[in-house]
Design a protein around this motif. Structure first.
Motif, PDB file in Angstrom:
ATOM      1  N   PHE A 446       0.803  -1.528   0.082  1.00  0.00           N
ATOM      2  CA  PHE A 446      -0.095  -0.127   0.144  1.00  0.00           C
ATOM      3  C   PHE A 446       0.648   1.590  -0.311  1.00  0.00           C
ATOM      4  O   PHE A 446       2.117   1.494   0.560  1.00  0.00           O
ATOM      5  CB  PHE A 446      -0.918  -0.244   1.087  1.00  0.00           C
ATOM      6  N   GLN A 447       0.131   2.693  -0.495  1.00  0.00           N
ATOM      7  CA  GLN A 447       0.717   3.375  -0.394  1.00  0.00           C
ATOM      8  C   GLN A 447       1.151   4.175   0.831  1.00  0.00           C
ATOM      9  O   GLN A 447       2.389   4.468   1.704  1.00  0.00           O
ATOM     10  CB  GLN A 447       0.217   4.633  -0.045  1.00  0.00           C
ATOM     11  N   ASP A 448       0.509   3.583   1.708  1.00  0.00           N
ATOM     12  CA  ASP A 448       1.151   4.140   3.298  1.00  0.00           C
ATOM     13  C   ASP A 448       1.336   3.128   3.886  1.00  0.00           C
ATOM     14  O   ASP A 448       0.324   2.424   5.282  1.00  0.00           O
ATOM     15  CB  ASP A 448      -0.146   5.305   3.991  1.00  0.00           C
ATOM     16  N   ALA A 449       2.975   3.025   4.357  1.00  0.00           N
ATOM     17  CA  ALA A 449       2.946   1.212   4.819  1.00  0.00           C
ATOM     18  C   ALA A 449       2.715   1.784   6.502  1.00  0.00           C
ATOM     19  O   ALA A 449       2.467   0.945   7.164  1.00  0.00           O
ATOM     20  CB  ALA A 449       4.684   1.260   4.548  1.00  0.00           C
ATOM     21  N   TYR A 450       3.148   3.182   6.647  1.00  0.00           N
ATOM     22  CA  TYR A 450       1.773   3.015   8.995  1.00  0.00           C
ATOM     23  C   TYR A 450       1.148   3.032   8.750  1.00  0.00           C
ATOM     24  O   TYR A 450       1.518   2.003  10.310  1.00  0.00           O
ATOM     25  CB  TYR A 450       2.501   4.714   8.899  1.00  0.00           C
ATOM     26  N   SER A 451       0.367   3.233   8.235  1.00  0.00           N
ATOM     27  CA  SER A 451      -1.259   3.433   8.520  1.00  0.00           C
ATOM     28  C   SER A 451      -1.426   0.818   8.352  1.00  0.00           C
ATOM     29  O   SER A 451      -2.955   0.744   9.321  1.00  0.00           O
ATOM     30  CB  SER A 451      -2.273   3.057   7.470  1.00  0.00           C
ATOM     31  N   THR A 452      -0.613   0.595   7.887  1.00  0.00           N
ATOM     32  CA  THR A 452      -0.746  -0.858   7.712  1.00  0.00           C
ATOM     33  C   THR A 452       0.295  -1.882   8.785  1.00  0.00           C
ATOM     34  O   THR A 452      -0.247  -3.108   8.839  1.00  0.00           O
ATOM     35  CB  THR A 452      -0.188  -1.160   5.780  1.00  0.00           C
ATOM     36  N   ARG A 456       2.033  -1.431  17.606  1.00  0.00           N
ATOM     37  CA  ARG A 456       2.519  -1.291  19.162  1.00  0.00           C
ATOM     38  C   ARG A 456       3.713  -2.364  18.724  1.00  0.00           C
ATOM     39  O   ARG A 456       3.788  -3.606  19.640  1.00  0.00           O
ATOM     40  CB  ARG A 456       1.334  -1.955  20.131  1.00  0.00           C
ATOM     41  N   HIS A 457       3.762  -3.448  17.118  1.00  0.00           N
ATOM     42  CA  HIS A 457       4.045  -4.572  17.015  1.00  0.00           C
ATOM     43  C   HIS A 457       5.872  -3.987  16.727  1.00  0.00           C
ATOM     44  O   HIS A 457       5.825  -3.236  15.735  1.00  0.00           O
ATOM     45  CB  HIS A 457       3.481  -5.256  16.646  1.00  0.00           C
ATOM     46  N   SER A 458       6.318  -4.938  16.797  1.00  0.00           N
ATOM     47  CA  SER A 458       7.352  -4.703  16.385  1.00  0.00           C
ATOM     48  C   SER A 458       8.165  -4.867  15.146  1.00  0.00           C
ATOM     49  O   SER A 458       6.820  -6.022  14.568  1.00  0.00           O
ATOM     50  CB  SER A 458       8.914  -5.770  17.258  1.00  0.00           C
ATOM     51  N   VAL A 459       8.599  -4.555  14.154  1.00  0.00           N
ATOM     52  CA  VAL A 459       9.234  -5.370  12.726  1.00  0.00           C
ATOM     53  C   VAL A 459       9.616  -6.864  12.676  1.00  0.00           C
ATOM     54  O   VAL A 459       8.825  -7.515  12.248  1.00  0.00           O
ATOM     55  CB  VAL A 459      10.356  -4.412  12.195  1.00  0.00           C
ATOM     56  N   GLY A 460      10.216  -7.372  13.527  1.00  0.00           N
ATOM     57  CA  GLY A 460      10.553  -8.808  14.043  1.00  0.00           C
ATOM     58  C   GLY A 460       9.137  -9.497  14.179  1.00  0.00           C
ATOM     59  O   GLY A 460       8.309 -10.611  13.695  1.00  0.00           O
ATOM     60  N   ARG A 461       8.186  -8.723  15.043  1.00  0.00           N
ATOM     61  CA  ARG A 461       6.737  -9.931  15.207  1.00  0.00           C
ATOM     62  C   ARG A 461       5.949  -9.147  13.861  1.00  0.00           C
ATOM     63  O   ARG A 461       5.438 -10.793  13.351  1.00  0.00           O
ATOM     64  CB  ARG A 461       6.247  -9.219  16.489  1.00  0.00           C
ATOM     65  N   ALA A 462       6.169  -8.376  13.008  1.00  0.00           N
ATOM     66  CA  ALA A 462       4.663  -8.162  12.010  1.00  0.00           C
ATOM     67  C   ALA A 462       5.546  -9.347  10.147  1.00  0.00           C
ATOM     68  O   ALA A 462       4.642 -10.026  10.187  1.00  0.00           O
ATOM     69  CB  ALA A 462       4.718  -6.979  11.555  1.00  0.00           C
ATOM     70  N   LEU A 463       6.614  -9.515  10.543  1.00  0.00           N
ATOM     71  CA  LEU A 463       7.413 -10.687   9.616  1.00  0.00           C
ATOM     72  C   LEU A 463       6.742 -11.434  10.479  1.00  0.00           C
ATOM     73  O   LEU A 463       6.828 -12.504   9.377  1.00  0.00           O
ATOM     74  CB  LEU A 463       8.473 -10.527   9.625  1.00  0.00           C
ATOM     75  N   SER A 464       7.256 -12.435  11.442  1.00  0.00           N
ATOM     76  CA  SER A 464       7.002 -13.582  11.920  1.00  0.00           C
ATOM     77  C   SER A 464       5.658 -13.811  12.122  1.00  0.00           C
ATOM     78  O   SER A 464       5.388 -15.172  11.027  1.00  0.00           O
ATOM     79  CB  SER A 464       7.412 -13.305  14.152  1.00  0.00           C
ATOM     80  N   GLY A 506      11.083   5.676   3.989  1.00  0.00           N
ATOM     81  CA  GLY A 506      11.539   4.071   2.875  1.00  0.00           C
ATOM     82  C   GLY A 506      11.930   3.371   3.550  1.00  0.00           C
ATOM     83  O   GLY A 506      11.564   1.862   3.337  1.00  0.00           O
ATOM     84  N   GLU A 507      11.970   3.097   5.154  1.00  0.00           N
ATOM     85  CA  GLU A 507      12.386   1.987   5.748  1.00  0.00           C
ATOM     86  C   GLU A 507      10.718   1.108   5.985  1.00  0.00           C
ATOM     87  O   GLU A 507      11.164   0.221   6.180  1.00  0.00           O
ATOM     88  CB  GLU A 507      12.946   2.209   7.788  1.00  0.00           C
ATOM     89  N   ARG A 508       9.865   1.715   6.253  1.00  0.00           N
ATOM     90  CA  ARG A 508       8.880   1.470   6.057  1.00  0.00           C
ATOM     91  C   ARG A 508       8.063   1.100   5.376  1.00  0.00           C
ATOM     92  O   ARG A 508       7.406  -0.379   5.749  1.00  0.00           O
ATOM     93  CB  ARG A 508       7.696   2.303   7.030  1.00  0.00           C
ATOM     94  N   GLN A 509       8.267   1.679   4.086  1.00  0.00           N
ATOM     95  CA  GLN A 509       7.808   0.708   2.903  1.00  0.00           C
ATOM     96  C   GLN A 509       8.210  -0.665   2.560  1.00  0.00           C
ATOM     97  O   GLN A 509       8.004  -1.526   2.201  1.00  0.00           O
ATOM     98  CB  GLN A 509       8.382   1.871   2.147  1.00  0.00           C
ATOM     99  N   ARG A 510      10.091  -0.529   2.931  1.00  0.00           N
ATOM    100  CA  ARG A 510      10.592  -1.613   2.533  1.00  0.00           C
ATOM    101  C   ARG A 510      10.284  -2.607   3.429  1.00  0.00           C
ATOM    102  O   ARG A 510      10.429  -3.845   3.165  1.00  0.00           O
ATOM    103  CB  ARG A 510      12.779  -1.877   3.144  1.00  0.00           C
ATOM    104  N   VAL A 511      10.230  -2.263   5.343  1.00  0.00           N
ATOM    105  CA  VAL A 511       9.295  -3.846   5.603  1.00  0.00           C
ATOM    106  C   VAL A 511       7.923  -3.840   5.533  1.00  0.00           C
ATOM    107  O   VAL A 511       7.847  -5.504   5.234  1.00  0.00           O
ATOM    108  CB  VAL A 511       9.345  -3.224   7.482  1.00  0.00           C
ATOM    109  N   ALA A 514       8.988  -6.628   2.774  1.00  0.00           N
ATOM    110  CA  ALA A 514       9.339  -7.547   3.665  1.00  0.00           C
ATOM    111  C   ALA A 514       8.319  -8.740   3.680  1.00  0.00           C
ATOM    112  O   ALA A 514       8.494  -9.807   3.015  1.00  0.00           O
ATOM    113  CB  ALA A 514      10.420  -7.712   4.338  1.00  0.00           C
ATOM    114  N   ARG A 515       6.790  -7.844   4.151  1.00  0.00           N
ATOM    115  CA  ARG A 515       6.179  -9.171   4.609  1.00  0.00           C
ATOM    116  C   ARG A 515       5.314  -8.857   3.821  1.00  0.00           C
ATOM    117  O   ARG A 515       5.089 -11.398   3.810  1.00  0.00           O
ATOM    118  CB  ARG A 515       5.034  -7.826   5.780  1.00  0.00           C
ATOM    119  N   ALA A 516       4.977  -8.942   2.342  1.00  0.00           N
ATOM    120  CA  ALA A 516       4.020  -9.363   1.176  1.00  0.00           C
ATOM    121  C   ALA A 516       5.320 -10.361   1.102  1.00  0.00           C
ATOM    122  O   ALA A 516       4.642 -11.335   0.369  1.00  0.00           O
ATOM    123  CB  ALA A 516       4.159  -7.916   0.258  1.00  0.00           C
ATOM    124  N   LEU A 517       6.249 -10.196   0.785  1.00  0.00           N
ATOM    125  CA  LEU A 517       7.222 -11.582   0.172  1.00  0.00           C
ATOM    126  C   LEU A 517       7.724 -12.528   1.174  1.00  0.00           C
ATOM    127  O   LEU A 517       8.271 -13.793   0.418  1.00  0.00           O
ATOM    128  CB  LEU A 517       8.689 -10.697   0.242  1.00  0.00           C
TER     129      LEU A 517
END
Length: 615
Positions: A446-452, A456-464, A506-511, A514-517
Motif C-alpha cells: 500500500f501507499q501508506d506503509a505506516y497505516s498497515t 505496538r508490534h515490532s518489525v520482527g513480530r510483523a514479519l514472524s 522508506g524503511e517502513r515501505q521496505r518492511v 518484506a512482509r508481502a514477500l
C-alpha cells in the motif's frame, strides 16, 4: 552570506532573512541561514524530509510550533518581524503574508462550508461589509482558482476531491491579497494533472498580482519548472543557492547532484536510478562539519573537520562545498555518464505464462442519496509471469479499486478475475484450498506503509506473523528467517527489534514489502508505493522493486499517477480515465507517442524543469 538576486522591482527586496537559526532548547534544528526574495519573484526551498524546509517556512511566517525558538533577523518590506509581539505579527500574517499547507484538509474546517472559509477572510474589509457583497466576492475568488460551479461554496470539504479542496484552500489563502505566499508542499497529495493545474494557477496569480512566492517542495522537477531561484537545504543548512536554470544544468554541490540523479526522468529509461546511500542526519549531529559528508562520494578528512561556509562561486551561484573547485569536473562527468548509459532492453514477454487475466471488470458503489457511482467500467487486462504492468490515471480513475478487487478487498459488480488459473472474482465464494493458494499467490503493497503496520508490534513480530502464513509454514518463524527476509529488502537484522514509529518512510515501505514477500507470492499489487517518498528514497525503493523482480521472477501491477516512475519500471501501461481503459501498450510507445487526448494531457502535465534529459 547574502544570497540576493538581481532586484525584480524597485523599492528594495520584499523579504530578507539573515542568520535565521531554529532550536529546540539546546538542540539545533537549523543552522544560521539567509534567504532573500524580491517583489514578484518566486523561489523554491528544496530538500529531503528532515532537511528543515517546512520549519524554516513556518519561522518566516511566524508559525513555529511551541517549544521551538528562532534567532536572527526577518525583514518584510522594510519591517523587522522578529521583535514584534504576536499581536502585531498577526496583522502581517494572513493579510500581507499568507501560507498554503500541504494537506488542504488541515487548512479547512470540516464543519464549515467551503465558501465560508473565504467569507471569513473578507469580513475585515469595509467594501465587503454586507453579506451579499461577500457572497459575490467569494464566487469571484473561487472562479479565480478555476472553480466555476457556484454550488462548491455550499459544500463541505469532505464532499470535494483533494484537488478541489486545495483550490478552495488557495482561494482562502489569497483572499486578503497577500504580498507573499508561502506554499508548503502544495501539490504532494495530488495527482499529476491536479498538480499541474494548481501550479499553473499559482503562477498566473503571482504574475497578475506581482506577488512573491516561496515554494517548499521535495519535487525538483516542480521547483525547476515553477521558480526562478532555488535554495537547496540539507540537515538544517543551505548547501546551494542559484538560478533554477543554472542549477539544473550544472549542479555545484554533490547533494544537489544526488537529488537530480535520483529523480526519475520521464523522457528516458535509465539502467538504474542513482540512489544516495543513507539518510538525512539531525542538524545537531553535524553542526561542526559538512552535513553531507557521510553520504558524499567525494568527502575527505577536511570535510569532516570543518563546517563549509556558503560562499559565492559563479556570479549569483553559492555553494557550501569545500572541494567544489576540485571535484566539479567529476560531478559533471558523473551526470553525463548516468544520462548516457544505455538501459537494459526489456525482453519480449509473448512466450511467458499469463498469471493474471481480468475480463470486463466493473465495480459500482452506492453513492449519496442512493445514486450509484460507477468506479470501474468494462476493464480488461493481463499480467504475464515476471512482468511489470503499470496502471496509471488521476485520482478517482478507478486504479485502487481494481487493485483491491484483485486481492479480494473488494468484490467486483461484474466481470471475471483469473489468477494462476483460479477464478478469483469473489474470494468469499471460493473453496478453502483455492483461497489459500490465491492468498499466497498475490499480495498488496500500500501507499501508506505506516497505516498497515501495527504501531505496538515490532518489525520482527510483523514479519514472524507473515512467515507463519507462508507456503508450508510448518517450521517456526525463527530470528534467522526474519533476518533473511529483512536482508531481501536491504535492512539489517537489528530492524527486527524496532517499531514502525522509529522508522523512516522508506524503511517502513521496505518492511511492508518484506512482509508481502514472506508468503513467496508470484504477484505484487503495488498501490502508489513511492508517491509519498522523497526522490532519493523513491529511487532506493524503485531499484529494490527492480532487483526483487529479477531475483524472484515477480510480476507487478504497479498503480501510480506518475508516468515518470512507470517509465523506469513498467513494461506495459494501461491508462485509466473515469474507470475505463482509454489507451494501453508498451511503456515507451504510450509515453513517447501517446494517442489518446487524456494520455497526452497526463504526459504534458509532468513538470519537466527547464531542460530535457535526453541523450
Amino acid at each position: 552570506m547574502k544570497t540576493r538576486s538581481i532586484s525584480a522591482g524597485g523599492g528594495g527586496p520584499l523579504l530578507e532573512v539573515e542568520g535565521l537559526a531554529i532550536s529546540l532548547g539546546t538542540m539545533t534544528i537549523t543552522t544560521s541561514m539567509s534567504i532573500a526574495l524580491e517583489r514578484g519573484e518566486s523561489i523554491a526551498i528544496v530538500g529531503e524530509s528532515g532537511s528543515g524546509k517546512s520549519v524554516t517556512a513556518r519561522a518566516i511566517a511566524g508559525l513555529l510550533p511551541s517549544g521551538l525558538d528562532a534567532t536572527g533577523a526577518i525583514t518584510f518590506d522594510g519591517m523587522s518581524l522578529m521583535p514584534l509581539p504576536e499581536r502585531e505579527r498577526r496583522k502581517v500574517r494572513g493579510y500581507r503574508v499568507s501560507m498554503l499547507m500541504q494537506d488542504p484538509f488541515t487548512m479547512l474546517n470540516p464543519l464549515m462550508c467551503c465558501g465560508d472559509h473565504i467569507d471569513e477572510m473578507l469580513r475585515a474589509r469595509p467594501e465587503f461589509a454586507s453579506r451579499a457583497a461577500r457572497a459575490n466576492e467569494v464566487q469571484r475568488r473561487l472562479e479565480e482558482v478555476g472553480i466555476s460551479d457556484p454550488d462548491v461554496a455550499r459544500r463541505l470539504p469532505f464532499q470535494l476531491s483533494g484537488g478541489m479542496c486545495q483550490r478552495v484552500a488557495m482561494a482562502a489563502a489569497l483572499a486578503r491579497d497577500p504580498d507573499l505566499l508561502i506554499a508548503d508542499e502544495p501539490t504532494t497529495a495530488l495527482d499529476v494533472t491536479s498538480q499541474a493545474e494548481i501550479m499553473k494557477l499559482l503562477a498566473d496569480v503571482q504574475r497578475e498580482r506581482h506577488m512573491g512566492l516561496i515554494l517548499v517542495t521535495h519535487n525538483l522537477r516542480l521547483a525547476f519548472a515553477t521558480c526562478q531561484r532555488v535554495y537547496v537545504l540539507y540537515a538544517g543548512s543551505i548547501l546551494e543557492v542559484g538560478d533554477a536554470i543554472a542549477i539544473e544544468r550544472q549542479p555545484f554541490h554533490p547533494y544537489t547532484l544526488g537529488l537530480l540523479l535520483s529523480d526519475p526522468p520521464v523522457d528516458i529509461r535509465v539502467p538504474n536510478l542513482v540512489a544516495m546511500r543513507g539518510s538525512v542526519p539531525r542538524a545537531a549531529e553535524v553542526v561542526d562539519r559538512c552535513s553531507f559528508a557521510d553520504r558524499c562520494d567525494w568527502a575527505s578528512a577536511v570535510c569532516r573537520a570543518l563546517k563549509p561556509p556558503l560562499v559565492a562561486r559563479d556570479g549569483l551561484r553559492f555553494t557550501a562545498c569545500l572541494r567544489q573547485d576540485e571535484i566539479q569536473s567529476e560531478i559533471d562527468a558523473r551526470r553525463a555518464t548516468v544520462l548516457s548509459e544505455e538501459p537494459k532492453r526489456l525482453s519480449p514477454g509473448e512466450a511467458r505464462e499469463c498469471l493474471v487475466r481480468v475480463n470486463s471488470l466493473a465495480k459500482t458503489f452506492s453513492g449519496g442519496r442512493g445514486r450509484p457511482v460507477r468506479a470501474v467500467r468494462d476493464v480488461s487486462f493481463y499480467i504475464r509471469s515476471g512482468e511489470c504492468v503499470g496502471l496509471v490515471g488521476e485520482s478517482g480513475s478507478g486504479k485502487t479499486t481494481i487493485g483491491r478487487c484483485l486481492v479480494g478487498l473488494e468484490n467486483p459488480t461484474s466481470g471475471d478475475i483469473v489468477i494462476g488459473g483460479i477464478s478469483a472474482a469473489d474470494y468469499g465464494a471460493m473453496e478453502k484450498r483455492d483461497l489459500a493458494r490465491i492468498r499466497r499467490s498475490i499480495q498488496m503493497v500500500f501507499q501508506d506503509a505506516y497505516s498497515t503496520l501495527n504501531p505496538r508490534h515490532s518489525v520482527g513480530r510483523a514479519l514472524s506473523e507473515a512467515l507463519g502464513a507462508s507456503v508450508g509454514a510448518t517450521s517456526p518463524a525463527t530470528p534467522e528467517r526474519v533476518a533473511s527476509l529483512l536482508a531481501e529488502v536491504g535492512l539489517s537484522a537489528a530492524y527486527a527489534n524496532r517499531r514502525p514509529v522509529s522508522l523512516s518512510g522508506g524503511e517502513r515501505q521496505r518492511v511492508a514489502i518484506a512482509r508481502a514477500l514472506a508468503v513467496k507470492p508470484a504477484i505484487l499489487v503495488c498501490d502508489e508505493p513511492v508517491s509519498a517518498l522523497d526522490v532519493s528514497v523513491q529511487a532506493q525503493v524503485l531499484n529494490l522493486f527492480r532487483r526483487l523482480q529479477v531475483e524472484h521472477a515477480l510480476s507487478y501491477l504497479f498503480i501510480t499517477h506518475d508516468l515518470a516512475v512507470l517509465r523506469q519500471i513498467a513494461e506495459r501501461i494501461y491508462v485509466l480515465y473515469l474507470g475505463e481503459i482509454v489507451e494501453h501498450g508498451p511503456t515507451e510507445k504510450v509515453i513517447g507517442d501517446p494517442q489518446h487526448p487524456y494520455t497526452r494531457r497526463l504526459v504534458q502535465s509532468i513538470p519537466r524543469g527547464t531542460m530535457q534529459l535526453t541523450r
